[in-house]
Motif scaffolding. Structure first.
Motif, PDB file in Angstrom:
ATOM      1  N   LEU A   1      13.157  51.847   4.782  1.00 22.91           N
ATOM      2  CA  LEU A   1      14.585  51.946   5.056  1.00 22.91           C
ATOM      3  C   LEU A   1      15.275  52.400   3.773  1.00 22.91           C
ATOM      4  N   LEU A   2      16.107  53.435   3.886  1.00 29.19           N
ATOM      5  CA  LEU A   2      16.798  53.968   2.724  1.00 29.19           C
ATOM      6  C   LEU A   2      17.928  53.030   2.294  1.00 29.19           C
ATOM      7  N   GLU A   3      18.556  53.363   1.176  1.00 31.45           N
ATOM      8  CA  GLU A   3      19.588  52.490   0.617  1.00 31.45           C
ATOM      9  C   GLU A   3      20.774  52.314   1.562  1.00 31.45           C
ATOM     10  N   ASP A   4      21.037  53.320   2.413  1.00 29.25           N
ATOM     11  CA  ASP A   4      22.148  53.199   3.362  1.00 29.25           C
ATOM     12  C   ASP A   4      21.740  52.543   4.669  1.00 29.25           C
ATOM     13  N   GLY A   5      20.488  52.063   4.759  1.00 33.54           N
ATOM     14  CA  GLY A   5      20.017  51.372   5.938  1.00 33.54           C
ATOM     15  C   GLY A   5      19.370  52.251   6.990  1.00 33.54           C
ATOM     16  N   THR A   6      19.404  53.568   6.815  1.00 33.55           N
ATOM     17  CA  THR A   6      18.783  54.457   7.796  1.00 33.55           C
ATOM     18  C   THR A   6      17.271  54.475   7.611  1.00 33.55           C
ATOM     19  N   PRO A   7      16.513  54.574   8.710  1.00 35.03           N
ATOM     20  CA  PRO A   7      15.051  54.599   8.587  1.00 35.03           C
ATOM     21  C   PRO A   7      14.564  55.941   8.058  1.00 35.03           C
ATOM     22  N   TYR A   8      13.530  55.905   7.226  1.00 38.40           N
ATOM     23  CA  TYR A   8      12.911  57.114   6.700  1.00 38.40           C
ATOM     24  C   TYR A   8      12.004  57.712   7.764  1.00 38.40           C
ATOM     25  N   ALA A   9      11.982  59.042   7.849  1.00 43.03           N
ATOM     26  CA  ALA A   9      11.309  59.711   8.970  1.00 43.03           C
ATOM     27  C   ALA A   9       9.795  59.611   8.910  1.00 43.03           C
ATOM     28  N   HIS A  10       9.222  59.399   7.729  1.00 40.01           N
ATOM     29  CA  HIS A  10       7.764  59.432   7.584  1.00 40.01           C
ATOM     30  C   HIS A  10       7.224  58.031   7.331  1.00 40.01           C
ATOM     31  N   ALA A  11       6.158  57.685   8.038  1.00 41.32           N
ATOM     32  CA  ALA A  11       5.501  56.394   7.835  1.00 41.32           C
ATOM     33  C   ALA A  11       4.594  56.468   6.608  1.00 41.32           C
ATOM     34  N   GLY A  12       4.400  55.331   5.955  1.00 39.46           N
ATOM     35  CA  GLY A  12       3.551  55.270   4.776  1.00 39.46           C
ATOM     36  C   GLY A  12       2.319  54.423   5.027  1.00 39.46           C
ATOM     37  N   LYS A  13       1.589  54.192   3.959  1.00 47.53           N
ATOM     38  CA  LYS A  13       0.392  53.353   4.053  1.00 47.53           C
ATOM     39  C   LYS A  13       0.350  52.417   2.856  1.00 47.53           C
ATOM     40  N   LEU A  14      -0.155  51.221   3.100  1.00 51.23           N
ATOM     41  CA  LEU A  14      -0.277  50.220   2.047  1.00 51.23           C
ATOM     42  C   LEU A  14      -1.529  50.513   1.228  1.00 51.23           C
ATOM     43  N   LEU A  15      -1.357  50.644  -0.099  1.00 51.32           N
ATOM     44  CA  LEU A  15      -2.483  50.989  -0.959  1.00 51.32           C
ATOM     45  C   LEU A  15      -3.210  49.755  -1.477  1.00 51.32           C
TER      46      LEU A  15
ATOM     47  N   ASN B   1       6.609  62.816   0.922  1.00 46.42           N
ATOM     48  CA  ASN B   1       7.973  63.163   0.540  1.00 46.42           C
ATOM     49  C   ASN B   1       8.132  64.681   0.529  1.00 46.42           C
ATOM     50  N   PRO B   2       7.891  65.337   1.683  1.00 43.37           N
ATOM     51  CA  PRO B   2       7.896  66.806   1.692  1.00 43.37           C
ATOM     52  C   PRO B   2       9.257  67.414   1.379  1.00 43.37           C
ATOM     53  N   ASP B   3      10.334  66.723   1.725  1.00 50.41           N
ATOM     54  CA  ASP B   3      11.679  67.252   1.490  1.00 50.41           C
ATOM     55  C   ASP B   3      12.279  66.777   0.172  1.00 50.41           C
ATOM     56  N   HIS B   4      11.513  66.001  -0.591  1.00 51.62           N
ATOM     57  CA  HIS B   4      11.980  65.459  -1.873  1.00 51.62           C
ATOM     58  C   HIS B   4      13.265  64.644  -1.685  1.00 51.62           C
ATOM     59  N   LEU B   5      13.350  63.960  -0.541  1.00 52.56           N
ATOM     60  CA  LEU B   5      14.496  63.083  -0.300  1.00 52.56           C
ATOM     61  C   LEU B   5      14.397  61.816  -1.143  1.00 52.56           C
ATOM     62  N   LEU B   6      13.182  61.332  -1.357  1.00 55.04           N
ATOM     63  CA  LEU B   6      12.975  60.124  -2.148  1.00 55.04           C
ATOM     64  C   LEU B   6      12.802  60.523  -3.609  1.00 55.04           C
ATOM     65  N   LEU B   7      13.583  59.896  -4.485  1.00 59.72           N
ATOM     66  CA  LEU B   7      13.551  60.227  -5.904  1.00 59.72           C
ATOM     67  C   LEU B   7      13.138  58.991  -6.703  1.00 59.72           C
ATOM     68  N   PRO B   8      12.385  59.181  -7.780  1.00 59.15           N
ATOM     69  CA  PRO B   8      11.983  58.041  -8.614  1.00 59.15           C
ATOM     70  C   PRO B   8      13.198  57.275  -9.109  1.00 59.15           C
TER      71      PRO B   8
ATOM     72  N   ILE C   1       7.716  65.611 -16.592  1.00 57.07           N
ATOM     73  CA  ILE C   1       7.324  66.239 -15.334  1.00 57.07           C
ATOM     74  C   ILE C   1       6.881  65.138 -14.372  1.00 57.07           C
ATOM     75  N   GLU C   2       7.356  65.212 -13.120  1.00 54.00           N
ATOM     76  CA  GLU C   2       6.997  64.217 -12.114  1.00 54.00           C
ATOM     77  C   GLU C   2       6.536  64.912 -10.844  1.00 54.00           C
ATOM     78  N   GLN C   3       5.505  64.352 -10.238  1.00 48.91           N
ATOM     79  CA  GLN C   3       5.026  64.825  -8.943  1.00 48.91           C
ATOM     80  C   GLN C   3       5.601  63.925  -7.860  1.00 48.91           C
ATOM     81  N   ILE C   4       6.418  64.494  -6.967  1.00 45.64           N
ATOM     82  CA  ILE C   4       7.111  63.699  -5.953  1.00 45.64           C
ATOM     83  C   ILE C   4       6.880  64.238  -4.544  1.00 45.64           C
ATOM     84  N   ASN C   5       5.827  65.045  -4.337  1.00 43.85           N
ATOM     85  CA  ASN C   5       5.496  65.453  -2.969  1.00 43.85           C
ATOM     86  C   ASN C   5       5.100  64.237  -2.137  1.00 43.85           C
ATOM     87  N   SER C   6       4.583  63.228  -2.807  1.00 44.82           N
ATOM     88  CA  SER C   6       4.443  61.890  -2.228  1.00 44.82           C
ATOM     89  C   SER C   6       4.856  60.913  -3.321  1.00 44.82           C
ATOM     90  N   VAL C   7       5.320  59.745  -2.922  1.00 44.90           N
ATOM     91  CA  VAL C   7       5.844  58.783  -3.887  1.00 44.90           C
ATOM     92  C   VAL C   7       5.248  57.408  -3.620  1.00 44.90           C
TER      93      VAL C   7
END
Length: 392
Positions: free
Chosen positions: A247-261, A282-289, A208-214
């Motif tokens: 930036l995703l694998e195809d070079g397109t920018p991801y819509a949501h900004a992140g934060k450095l932990l 990751n509300p749309d679960h576009l990013l996968l582990p 089981i994985e939680q991916i609402n944020s990654v």
């Protein structure tokens, strides 16, 4: 005689035509030749001056915020799978059912042993109480009384062990219903119905994985960190709390900004890099582990800098340069020194002051000193596209 006469006439007409052409003004001659080529059209941007964030693109791998392996905690035969593979599950939800008949029998045996232990305690306590009265009247010896007291303590210990066995067997019986330890998305079942599960080896059942944020883990070289610290020490780089982009694998920018932990405090001696971690929603679960991505992290802010797009920089054996278009629309090369990136732009440390019209497209069509027809990139992007004429 007739052919010779024809040749003479042709020569006279050709000579007259040449004299007429030579007698015309230069502009008219050029116009007769069809006119000169128009200036080449090139795309330009205005070099931006001001403060800029010094960014670095670093490769990273995406991981889940929380991952839980569902494993067997009792021995038994798997009877049923109770979830949809690839679906969402809640913490405490039943996922698998294990054959519980042996576990129920063990629980019943433990309860029976507890009843027996309680009876032994009752008899031992009554005996000890009776001997306590008789020892004062010399009815029993002191040794017999001590043995009765010891037997009572032994019986109480056996009863405590029996109670613990009841609790253990009850827990094992609960483990026959395998429940989700966390909420999240569950993968495929790793075993099928009828499989023999082992408690000692902890048979893996699902993940089981939680991916609402990654998380995105990435590395930066120790040399880069040292350079940044030196720039900050001399005041050329200011520390700032800036968002982290992806930036995703195809070079397109991801819509949501992140934060450095965090950044680890040690350098990996094998790679000479330090590991950093950022968190992204990751509300749309576009990013996968397991996915690779590029992290664009801001490492500080620089004042009094000039920025130009990456396409404007031309590399040559003599170094880097840009082509600028002057007020007379003539092209001139200007050597520059770059100092890293700010997003998709180069930071120019020297060579430009800001406000220059810098070519980003059409460079291969012109030479230094050539007159061009500049088109502003922003204006060209915002200009409406002319619709095609309707067919009759």
């Amino acid at each position: 005689m007739l052919p010779s006469l024809k040749k003479s006439v042709v020569l006279v007409i050709g000579a007259a035509a040449m004299l007429a052409a030579c007698g015309k003004p230069e502009g008219e001659a050029a116009g007769a030749a069809g006119g000169g080529m128009p200036p080449a059209e090139v795309t330009v941007v205005t070099a931006q001056a001001g403060s800029a964030a010094l960014t670095r693109d670093l490769s990273g791998r995406i991981t889940a915020v929380r991952t839980a392996e569902v494993r067997a905690r009792v021995d038994g035969i798997l009877e049923k799978r109770l979830f949809n593979e690839g679906g969402e599950v809640k913490a405490g939800e039943s996922l698998f059912k294990i054959d519980s008949r042996v576990l129920e029998a063990n629980a019943a045996t433990a309860k029976a042993a507890l009843v027996k232990a309680k009876s032994s305690v009752l008899i031992a306590r009554q005996t000890a109480d009776r001997y306590r009265q008789l020892v004062g009247e010399q009815g029993v010896s002191r040794q017999e009384f001590d043995q009765a007291e010891a037997q009572l303590k032994q019986s109480e210990a056996e009863m405590a062990a029996a109670e613990a066995e009841v609790r253990r067997s009850s827990v094992d019986l609960e483990y026959a219903s395998v429940q989700a330890p966390i909420s999240g998305r569950i993968g495929r079942a790793l075993v099928s119905e009828g499989a023999l599960l082992s408690k000692s080896s902890g048979t893996a059942l699902a993940t089981i994985e939680q991916i609402n944020s990654v998380y995105v883990d990435f590395s930066q070289s120790g040399a880069d960190l040292l350079r940044l610290k030196q720039l900050a020490k001399v005041g050329k780089l200011k520390q700032a709390s800036l968002p982290v982009d992806l930036l995703l694998e195809d070079g397109t920018p991801y819509a949501h900004a992140g934060k450095l932990l965090f950044a680890e405090q040690t350098i990996d001696p094998a790679t000479g890099t330090v590991t950093l971690r950022a968190e992204f929603p990751n509300p749309d679960h576009l990013l996968l582990p397991g996915m690779f991505a590029t992290v664009r992290v801001a490492q500080g802010a620089m004042d009094a800098t000039v920025r130009v797009p990456q396409k404007a920089i031309v590399s040559s054996p003599q170094g880097q340069l840009v082509y600028i278009v002057g007020s007379d629309n003539k092209v001139a090369p200007v050597p520059v020194k770059t100092g890293g990136f700010s997003g998709t732009d180069w930071i120019i440390l020297s060579g430009l002051k800001g406000g220059e019209r810098v070519m980003i497209d059409g460079i291969q069509k012109v030479r230094p000193g050539a007159v061009v027809s500049p088109v502003d990139a922003a204006a060209a992007k915002s200009a409406p596209i002319a619709s095609a004429p309707a067919k009759k």
